[in-house]
Motif scaffolding. Structure first.
Motif, PDB file in Angstrom:
ATOM      1  N   GLU A   1       0.838  -1.201   0.000  1.00 44.51           N
ATOM      2  CA  GLU A   1       0.000   0.000   0.000  1.00 44.51           C
ATOM      3  C   GLU A   1       0.872   1.251   0.000  1.00 44.51           C
TER       4      GLU A   1
ATOM      5  N   LEU B   1       0.912   4.327  -2.694  1.00 45.53           N
ATOM      6  CA  LEU B   1       0.818   5.739  -2.330  1.00 45.53           C
ATOM      7  C   LEU B   1       2.008   6.538  -2.828  1.00 45.53           C
ATOM      8  N   SER B   2       3.177   5.888  -2.878  1.00 42.79           N
ATOM      9  CA  SER B   2       4.347   6.655  -3.301  1.00 42.79           C
ATOM     10  C   SER B   2       4.420   6.729  -4.823  1.00 42.79           C
ATOM     11  N   GLY B   3       3.349   6.365  -5.476  1.00 42.00           N
ATOM     12  CA  GLY B   3       3.253   6.625  -6.907  1.00 42.00           C
ATOM     13  C   GLY B   3       3.895   5.586  -7.806  1.00 42.00           C
ATOM     14  N   GLN B   4       4.297   4.465  -7.260  1.00 45.12           N
ATOM     15  CA  GLN B   4       4.882   3.446  -8.129  1.00 45.12           C
ATOM     16  C   GLN B   4       3.788   2.811  -8.974  1.00 45.12           C
TER      17      GLN B   4
ATOM     18  N   VAL C   1      -6.671   9.000   0.987  1.00 47.22           N
ATOM     19  CA  VAL C   1      -5.557   8.763   0.059  1.00 47.22           C
ATOM     20  C   VAL C   1      -5.967   7.822  -1.062  1.00 47.22           C
TER      21      VAL C   1
ATOM     22  N   LEU D   1      -6.737   4.644  -0.960  1.00 47.63           N
ATOM     23  CA  LEU D   1      -6.443   3.217  -0.924  1.00 47.63           C
ATOM     24  C   LEU D   1      -7.776   2.485  -1.003  1.00 47.63           C
TER      25      LEU D   1
ATOM     26  N   GLU E   1      -3.734   8.266 -13.996  1.00 51.85           N
ATOM     27  CA  GLU E   1      -2.556   9.112 -13.968  1.00 51.85           C
ATOM     28  C   GLU E   1      -2.801  10.404 -13.180  1.00 51.85           C
TER      29      GLU E   1
ATOM     30  N   ARG F   1      -2.566   9.684  -9.552  1.00 52.12           N
ATOM     31  CA  ARG F   1      -1.182   9.465  -9.183  1.00 52.12           C
ATOM     32  C   ARG F   1      -0.459  10.801  -8.968  1.00 52.12           C
TER      33      ARG F   1
ATOM     34  N   ARG G   1      -1.804  12.458  -5.697  1.00 51.48           N
ATOM     35  CA  ARG G   1      -1.635  11.681  -4.481  1.00 51.48           C
ATOM     36  C   ARG G   1      -0.289  11.904  -3.801  1.00 51.48           C
TER      37      ARG G   1
ATOM     38  N   GLN H   1       0.617  11.866   1.937  1.00 52.53           N
ATOM     39  CA  GLN H   1       1.295  10.599   2.176  1.00 52.53           C
ATOM     40  C   GLN H   1       0.871  10.011   3.516  1.00 52.53           C
TER      41      GLN H   1
ATOM     42  N   SER I   1      12.205   5.117  -3.661  1.00 48.47           N
ATOM     43  CA  SER I   1      11.436   4.630  -4.810  1.00 48.47           C
ATOM     44  C   SER I   1      10.269   5.532  -5.170  1.00 48.47           C
ATOM     45  N   GLY I   2       9.741   6.288  -4.185  1.00 51.89           N
ATOM     46  CA  GLY I   2       8.681   7.232  -4.524  1.00 51.89           C
ATOM     47  C   GLY I   2       9.160   8.288  -5.517  1.00 51.89           C
TER      48      GLY I   2
ATOM     49  N   ALA J   1       9.840   6.920  -8.859  1.00 51.93           N
ATOM     50  CA  ALA J   1       8.633   6.632  -9.624  1.00 51.93           C
ATOM     51  C   ALA J   1       8.091   7.894 -10.293  1.00 51.93           C
ATOM     52  N   TYR J   2       8.368   9.059  -9.679  1.00 47.96           N
ATOM     53  CA  TYR J   2       7.906  10.302 -10.299  1.00 47.96           C
ATOM     54  C   TYR J   2       8.985  10.922 -11.182  1.00 47.96           C
TER      55      TYR J   2
ATOM     56  N   LEU K   1       8.386  12.400  -0.726  1.00 47.92           N
ATOM     57  CA  LEU K   1       7.696  13.031  -1.845  1.00 47.92           C
ATOM     58  C   LEU K   1       7.325  14.479  -1.537  1.00 47.92           C
TER      59      LEU K   1
END
Lengths: 279, 542
Positions: A171, A175-178, B337, B339, B360, B363, B366, B370, B392-393, B396-397, B445
């Motif tokens: 989760e 949330l971290s956009g992966q 958020v 989920l 997108e 994403r 979001r 956090q 990794s956050g 990913a961006y 982030l």
């Protein structure tokens, strides 16, 4: 790694299995050196009993071919087929299971119905039909075995991924956009590795059995000597020359047993909490 | 409650040492520990996780885990040393003379057996009474532990009962054979605060009525203040301080005890100036309903987890969402958020409705909101290195991986860890350190809002205080807004500017910390505050 080996070592059966498998691998690797001649060539009179001549400790078959040479060369085929077909069935089953488990819903439904299509047909019958259609060759045998053995992989992966999907670290990754692909590859699959490895070790054993059965039925690759083929060839003369079927049979038994023992040892070592407790 | 003891102790533990297997972090789980408990007396063993408090109880029951053994000392029950008894003799002693209740009543009960059958089984295991007598006894026990409608409870399966009712069943089972000694290992930790108060009263009453010796293990000083006669404080396997409640709680001598008591969040809202900046987040009429099951012939079961919840969050403000389990507080956070997808309502983040975004667009938005998760063990991928977990956050961006990793190391420093922690795996860290890693990940982030869902609930009280301090200072330095979801009113009182109390999916009260805690208007809020253990004694604890 050391710690893993220590846990693996505690299962004595698994260590024995590993030793047997190493022996068989060595035998397979050394076959062209030990028996440079083709295993198909006739070298002595037929029906030579084991230990009758020092040069042919396992005797000869009804055509005068060396059984020891056949067992050694057969090990190459069996291990190769077992390994490659397992890899191929993982390549089919892992993505299907992971995608079904991660996305759920309709995608899951569609992929699982597709999987069931393969599961409803008895797997050995399907393998026979596939090999018969595609002409027996190493390629067709590997493909046929892979095609009948991936559904359990997909099912296992699906359930593992579904369980991991709801974990907090997944989760957090969402949330971290992966993106889904990254999450499956980086977050989820590494955590299913132990289940996959354990399953793979058992599947290699199953694949060896299927290959032997196909060869026994005469559906093996006619250009390579395999254990199943030798057993099949010795089947009609089993009362006069038991050794023709016996030694390759023993080789199959030992290999499959070794792989299963290793699989169990891996399971204990990788999932220490599931280990059966002895008092 | 606090009477002088003259009675002869029923349990005496003398210089007990329990050895851990080689390679553990210390040689002894319990190191030369001595206690004595007299009939009718309640001894509280307090300590943080890993202090050896549960291990001493397990040694008393003869239930040590594999590889762990008693290396020294004596455990006397009425003068006989339990350590010299055979397994058969212990079997008879367990249940009949010493009984135990556990933290999680769901896992301690057999899910496939009716409640009465499980109680009857206790008598059966010891070969006592006839079946009819057993049934009658089971009913009277269920009545004694205060279950409403005992016949119905007897015919229920464990899953049909609430957590508090299950714990009452466990207590009934423990009492079945009228033991002299009851061991309670964190029996109220998994329960809501109002239920906890009831169970504590029940245990105190039974102890008095039956003149039992009780060994009560807890990490919560509030609970200690409520029920204990005697207190022993454990740290790293040793008893560092013991004495009456009066001595230990109100006049602690040992530094560790003082530190623990000082770390308890105080149940008073500080005078804070109201945050008047413009709202960064506005929630209007948020609704979420879970539907379970339902087939051709049955209607799906509906649970209204969140019903028409509205609030706003100002920039730089900390909003607490408090409530008991099932109140919908976590569902609110998860809907914010996304989920989970809310069924209705709007979530306006700087004027943009987040509740309906997809793919997108979602994403992109979001990353500004956090979350910090509850479980410090489950929220970090065990197979990824810490640096990568944090980076990794941003990666990913589209951030350059090398730069993201450098920033991850900066963040680790910011949350009080070393830079080189980035190269290690999560299992090398303690619970509190992992929670810091989780905070660093949420900050990576650069969000404007952080939602902390029970972020300190799984931590020991001293670690809890440190993490709360960290959150406070980060919030101030980075100008964050915080939504703090918790069941612990003390924690909420300590850090929240405003508090929203939820019950059964609805907001029952929303106001400043001072309004909620000092002058609660809604009866539910009042009952929550009254149920906080140790509240009456708080002023006297330093």
């Amino acid at each position: 790694m050391m710690e893993f080996w220590n846990r693996f070592r505690q299962n004595r059966g698994a260590v024995v299995g590993l030793l047997i498998l190493l022996l068989i691998v060595v035998l397979a690797a050394a076959a062209p050196l030990l028996y440079p001649k083709s295993p198909w060539s006739m070298v002595q009179r037929p029906f030579l009993a084991p230990f009758a001549m020092d040069a042919f400790p396992l005797g000869t078959d009804p055509m005068g071919r060396d059984v020891a040479s056949a067992v050694a060369h057969g090990a190459r085929v069996s291990l190769l087929v077992g390994l490659v077909s397992t890899v191929v069935s993982m390549l089919i089953g892992v993505p299907i299971g992971a995608i079904a488990g991660y996305f759920g819903g309709r995608i899951d439904d569609a992929l699982m119905r597709f999987t069931e299509l393969f599961q409803t047909v008895p797997s050995f019958a399907l393998a026979v039909v596939l090999v018969a259609i595609f002409q027996p060759s190493l390629y067709s045998i590997v493909i046929a075995i892979a095609l009948v053995s991936w559904p359990p992989v997909a099912r296992l992966l699906r359930s593992e991924v579904m369980a991991l999907r709801s974990r907090e670290f997944v989760e957090a990754a969402i949330l971290s956009g992966q993106r889904a692909r990254t999450i499956i590859l980086r977050q989820i699959l590494p955590n299913t590795l132990s289940a996959i490895i354990v399953m793979a070790s058992m599947m290699v054993a199953a694949a060896i059995l299927i290959e032997s059965s196909l060869s026994f039925l005469g559906l093996g690759d006619p250009n390579v000597m395999s254990w199943g083929y030798v057993i099949g060839a010795g089947r009609t003369v089993i009362r006069q020359a038991w050794w023709v079927s016996f030694f390759p049979g023993l080789a199959i038994l030992l290999t499959v047993l070794a792989l299963n023992l290793i699989g169990e040892g891996l399971n204990d070592a990788m999932n220490p909490r599931l280990k059966r407790r002895g008092k | 409650m606090k009477h002088e003891t003259i009675a002869k102790p029923v349990v005496e533990i003398e210089r007990l040492s329990v050895a851990l297997p080689d390679g553990a972090d210390r040689p002894y789980a319990v190191d030369r520990v001595s206690f004595r408990i007299a009939p009718g007396q309640l001894l509280c063993v307090v300590g943080e996780s890993g202090s050896g408090k549960s291990m001493s109880a397990n040694a008393l029951m003869g239930l040590l885990p594999e590889g762990v053994r008693v290396s020294n000392g004596r455990i006397l029950l009425d003068g006989t040393d339990l350590l010299t008894q055979s397994e058969d003799a212990l079997h008879d002693i367990r249940g009949r003379r010493v009984a135990m209740i556990f933290q999680e009543p769901m896992t301690a009960l057999n899910p496939l057996m009716k409640v009465s059958a499980q109680i009857e089984e206790v008598f059966e295991a010891h070969g006592l009474l006839t079946p009819a007598e057993r049934r009658a006894k089971a009913l009277s026990l269920l009545e004694e532990v205060g279950l409403p409608d005992p016949p119905r409870a007897a015919a229920s399966f464990p899953f049909q009962l609430s957590g508090g009712q299950r714990q009452r069943v466990m207590i009934a089972m423990a009492l079945a054979l009228e033991p002299q000694v009851l061991i309670a290992d964190e029996p109220t930790t998994a329960l809501d605060v109002t239920t906890q108060a009831q169970i504590l009263r029940l245990i105190a009453r039974l102890q008095r009525d039956r003149n039992m010796a009780v060994m009560f293990i807890t990490h919560d000083f509030g609970v200690v203040a409520e029920i204990a006669d005697y207190v022993a404080v454990m740290q790293l396997g040793r008893v560092v301080e013991e004495g009456t409640v009066e001595q230990v709680l109100f006049n602690p001598q040992h530094d560790y005890t003082r530190k623990l008591i000082a770390a308890i969040p105080k149940m008073q809202a500080g005078m804070r100036a109201p945050v008047t900046s413009a709202p960064i987040l506005t929630v209007e009429g948020l609704t979420k309903t879970y539907r379970q099951g339902g087939g051709l012939f049955s209607r799906p079961r509906e649970v209204h987890a969140v019903q028409d919840v509205s609030f706003s969050l100002a920039k730089g403000e900390t909003l607490g969402i408090v409530g008991e389990s099932g109140s919908g507080k976590s569902s609110v956070g998860r809907c914010l958020v996304r989920l989970q997808d809310p069924d209705g309502g709007r979530v306006l983040l700087d004027g943009q409705d987040m509740a309906t975004l997809r793919g997108e667009e979602l994403r992109r938005v979001r990353r500004r909101m956090q979350m910090i998760f509850q479980d410090p063990y489950g929220s970090l991928n065990p197979r990824e290195r810490v640096g990568r977990i944090i980076a990794s956050g941003p990666i990913a961006y589209g951030e350059d991986p090398a730069k993201a990793m450098a920033e991850a190391a900066d963040l680790l420093e910011m949350v009080g860890l070393k830079r080189d922690a980035a190269h290690r795996f999560p299992h090398e860290f303690s619970g509190g350190q992992r929670q810091r890693i989780g905070i660093a990940r949420a900050l990576a982030l650069k969000p404007g809002i952080i939602i902390a869902d029970e972020a300190v609930s799984a931590l020991d009280v001293s670690i809890q205080a440190q993490v709360l301090d960290l959150l406070q200072s980060l919030k101030r330095d980075l100008g964050l807004s915080l939504i703090f979801i918790t069941h612990d009113l003390r924690v909420a009182a300590q850090i929240c500017d405003r508090v929203m109390v939820m019950q059964k999916g609805r907001v029952v009260e929303l106001g400043s910390g001072a309004e909620i805690f000092d002058a609660p208007r809604h009866p539910y809020t009042r009952s929550l505050i009254d149920a906080i253990p140790g509240r009456a004694h708080e002023a006297r604890m330093i």
